[in-house]
Design an enzyme around this catalytic site. Structure first.
Site, PDB file in Angstrom:
ATOM      1  N   SER A  21     -56.103  -1.237  76.391  1.00  0.00           N
ATOM      2  CA  SER A  21     -56.897  -0.213  77.566  1.00  0.00           C
ATOM      3  C   SER A  21     -57.273  -0.696  79.281  1.00  0.00           C
ATOM      4  O   SER A  21     -56.684  -0.207  80.182  1.00  0.00           O
ATOM      5  CB  SER A  21     -57.772   1.075  77.596  1.00  0.00           C
ATOM      6  OG  SER A  21     -56.904   1.833  76.715  1.00  0.00           O
ATOM      7  N   SER A  62     -55.692   2.916  78.715  1.00  0.00           N
ATOM      8  CA  SER A  62     -56.293   4.013  79.762  1.00  0.00           C
ATOM      9  C   SER A  62     -56.915   3.922  80.871  1.00  0.00           C
ATOM     10  O   SER A  62     -57.462   5.269  81.917  1.00  0.00           O
ATOM     11  CB  SER A  62     -57.188   4.792  78.684  1.00  0.00           C
ATOM     12  OG  SER A  62     -58.398   3.630  78.720  1.00  0.00           O
ATOM     13  N   LYS A 102     -64.317   3.211  86.691  1.00  0.00           N
ATOM     14  CA  LYS A 102     -62.951   3.438  85.685  1.00  0.00           C
ATOM     15  C   LYS A 102     -63.986   5.269  84.931  1.00  0.00           C
ATOM     16  O   LYS A 102     -65.103   5.098  84.901  1.00  0.00           O
ATOM     17  CB  LYS A 102     -62.889   3.308  84.366  1.00  0.00           C
ATOM     18  CG  LYS A 102     -62.557   4.481  83.576  1.00  0.00           C
ATOM     19  CD  LYS A 102     -61.463   2.893  81.747  1.00  0.00           C
ATOM     20  CE  LYS A 102     -60.621   3.594  80.830  1.00  0.00           C
ATOM     21  NZ  LYS A 102     -60.621   3.199  79.707  1.00  0.00           N
TER      22      LYS A 102
END
Lengths: 466, 69
Positions: A176, A152, A82
């Site tokens: 997330s 996210s 990420k």
């Protein structure tokens, strides 16, 4: 790559293939890069592809030939991180294009561990800006590109679901990792707070942030955790606890497992399709020998208040310098609102939230004295079409943020390990996730239960990419 | 009821002083408006008597020594 659908091969299968010389890391990396090139234009899961990926794959192949052995089960396998994990050889933006935002070019603890295990760090996946949201624009859900992937860690979930990488790292502050895992039909685990080092991850909320991997199978998540888990004195929250071999003992049956179901909060306001898939999964677990025990936690009525107070105050403190300097005016509106309102949370409300947190931990301790795991839906809904600001879930209107983290944030407040594993599809073919939580540092039992559920339900469907 | 613009300005200034926020007056009112529905949730915490409950944050004086290890 012969007739092997290599993009759908598990991390475990890829590791075995590389160890036995059935294909090389270079061939595997080239194949996945070509797939990304072909399909990621529509999905947009990657923000950056490493220019060093092929070099790493060549190095892995050379090392394997020289040693005559693999470094471990991840040696030569391409993975993604990420975009809030710092990396020495790729830029980090934390999803922000605001002027004045810059991060160091150094490896996060997880990047260091993955490199040491021989992984090819293929690229960085898109995140909702500063990991503060559950939509992750502009990423699309591989199951339906008109829908959001969740967030996210939306880019990580989409990249794994689309067959671009077998594993991608996410981070989970209120859900997330698990939210996009549920929406994209992948596995995603948020381990116990302190199990994986957070060093080199852009902070969101210091006491809520958890790193975790997203994979396509439970066993793959266990294999990844074997590499990622462990003490790091540089992270003040990291705990020096023994790390078992999560993959070794995973093939246990459900017989005799005590499974808790919390009827309020988790089970009482979900869409009919989610409710049906989850209750059917629980019934299947019971038929396989699990004992189901029902609980209620009235205190969860204060959970949303607690996570709002803690997360807003923490994020406000982290971004304070950027608010003071005007940099935050370049953030996306939803994120800018959330970070700039952090100063409005009073210190008393913040500390009362931390007191509620203590009580919630005690409530879950009481439950885990009677059961081995707790199961819940991961999400009350499935992925929605892009552009919505509010949702109606079982007749109640709520913001997309409030709806999508309702069932996940209790395990951020308590720091307990929780995994999302696919358990079905809604009437429109969108994935539904089952969340399984366990005692602190008992990821092993969580994995065993999730593995048994995965095999019991035996869902084989994959998204079809245009 | 609509407040006069100078009252708006005074109110913003007052909130900014109390909270230490550095955003401008107009922006502060936007942030307050966005915060209102969240505050209504956070305000639920005020119903609770938690005087006997230790917050989940625990000060650990040895932490600095641990990180140096």
């Amino acid at each position: 790559m012969k007739s092997i659908p290599i993009e759908w091969t598990s991390l475990k299968g890829l590791g075995e293939g590389l160890a036995k010389g059935r294909f090389s890391s270079v061939e595997l990396t080239q194949h996945l890069l070509a797939r990304i090139e072909k399909h990621d234009g529509a999905i947009q899961s990657f923000i950056h592809i490493s220019e060093h990926a092929m070099e790493q794959a060549h190095a892995s192949d050379r090392r394997r030939r020289r040693r005559g052995a693999i470094l471990g089960p991840l040696d030569g396998i391409p993975v993604a991180l990420k975009d809030n994990y710092l990396t020495a050889d790729m830029p980090t933006t934390a999803g922000s294009i605001a002027a004045g935002i810059a991060f160091g070019a150094e490896d996060s603890a997880c990047a260091q561990r993955l490199r040491a295990a021989g992984c090819v760090l293929l690229g960085k996946t898109r995140t909702h800006e500063f990991a503060w949201g559950t939509i992750s624009p502009p990423v699309s859900n591989p199951w339906d590109i008109e829908r959001i992937p969740g967030g996210s860690s939306g880019g990580s979930a989409a990249s794994v679901a689309a067959g671009f990488v077998p594993m991608a790292m996410g981070s989970d502050t209120g859900g997330s990792v698990r939210i996009p895992a549920s929406f994209c039909g992948t596995v995603g685990i948020k381990p116990t707070f302190g199990r994986i080092s957070r060093v080199g991850i852009v902070p969101h909320s210091w006491s809520l942030d958890h790193p975790g991997p997203l994979t396509r199978t439970v066993e793959d998540a266990a294999i990844a955790m074997n590499v990622l888990a462990g003490y790091d004195p540089r992270d003040p929250a990291c705990q020096d606890q023994p790390v078992p071999d999560y993959a070794a003992g995973i093939r246990a049956s459900l017989k005799g497992l005590r499974v808790g179901v919390i009827d309020n909060h988790f089970m009482d306001r979900n869409t009919p399709d989610v409710h049906a898939a989850v209750t059917e999964s629980i019934a299947a677990m019971q038929s396989s020998g699990a004992r189901i025990v029902h609980f209620r936690i009235p205190l969860l009525a204060y959970g949303l208040a607690a996570i709002y107070a803690i997360e807003l105050a923490s994020s406000g403190a982290y971004h304070d310098r950027h608010i003071a300097s005007g940099v935050s005016s370049g953030y996306q509106k939803d994120v800018r609102d959330l970070v700039e309102m952090g100063r409005l949370v009073s210190a008393v409300d913040y500390l009362k939230a931390e007191q509620v947190r203590t009580l919630l931990c005690e409530e879950f301790k009481r439950i885990f004295e009677q059961v081995d795991v707790v199961v819940t839906p991961t999400e009350p809904i499935t992925a929605w079409k892009k552009g919505r600001q509010t949702l109606s879930v079982a007749g109640v209107d709520e913001s997309v943020l409030a709806a999508s983290w309702r069932l996940t944030y209790p395990f951020n407040l308590t720091g307990l390990p929780a995994i999302s594993v696919p358990c079905g599809f809604d009437k429109e073919g969108m994935p539904i996730g089952l969340q399984i939580a366990g005692r602190p540092f008992d990821e092993g039992t969580v994995f065993k239960c999730a593995f048994a559920v995965e095999n019991l339900l035996n869902l084989k469907k994959k998204p079809v990419l245009a | 009821m609509t407040l006069h613009s100078s009252t708006f300005g005074q109110l913003s200034k007052h909130i900014a002083t109390l909270t230490g926020t550095s955003v401008g007056s107009e922006r502060l009112l936007e942030v307050v408006a966005a915060y209102e529905p969240i505050l209504s949730e956070i305000a639920k915490l005020r119903e609770l008597n938690l005087a006997e409950v230790h917050p989940a944050i625990i000060f650990e004086p040895t932490a600095a020594y641990r990180s140096a290890a």
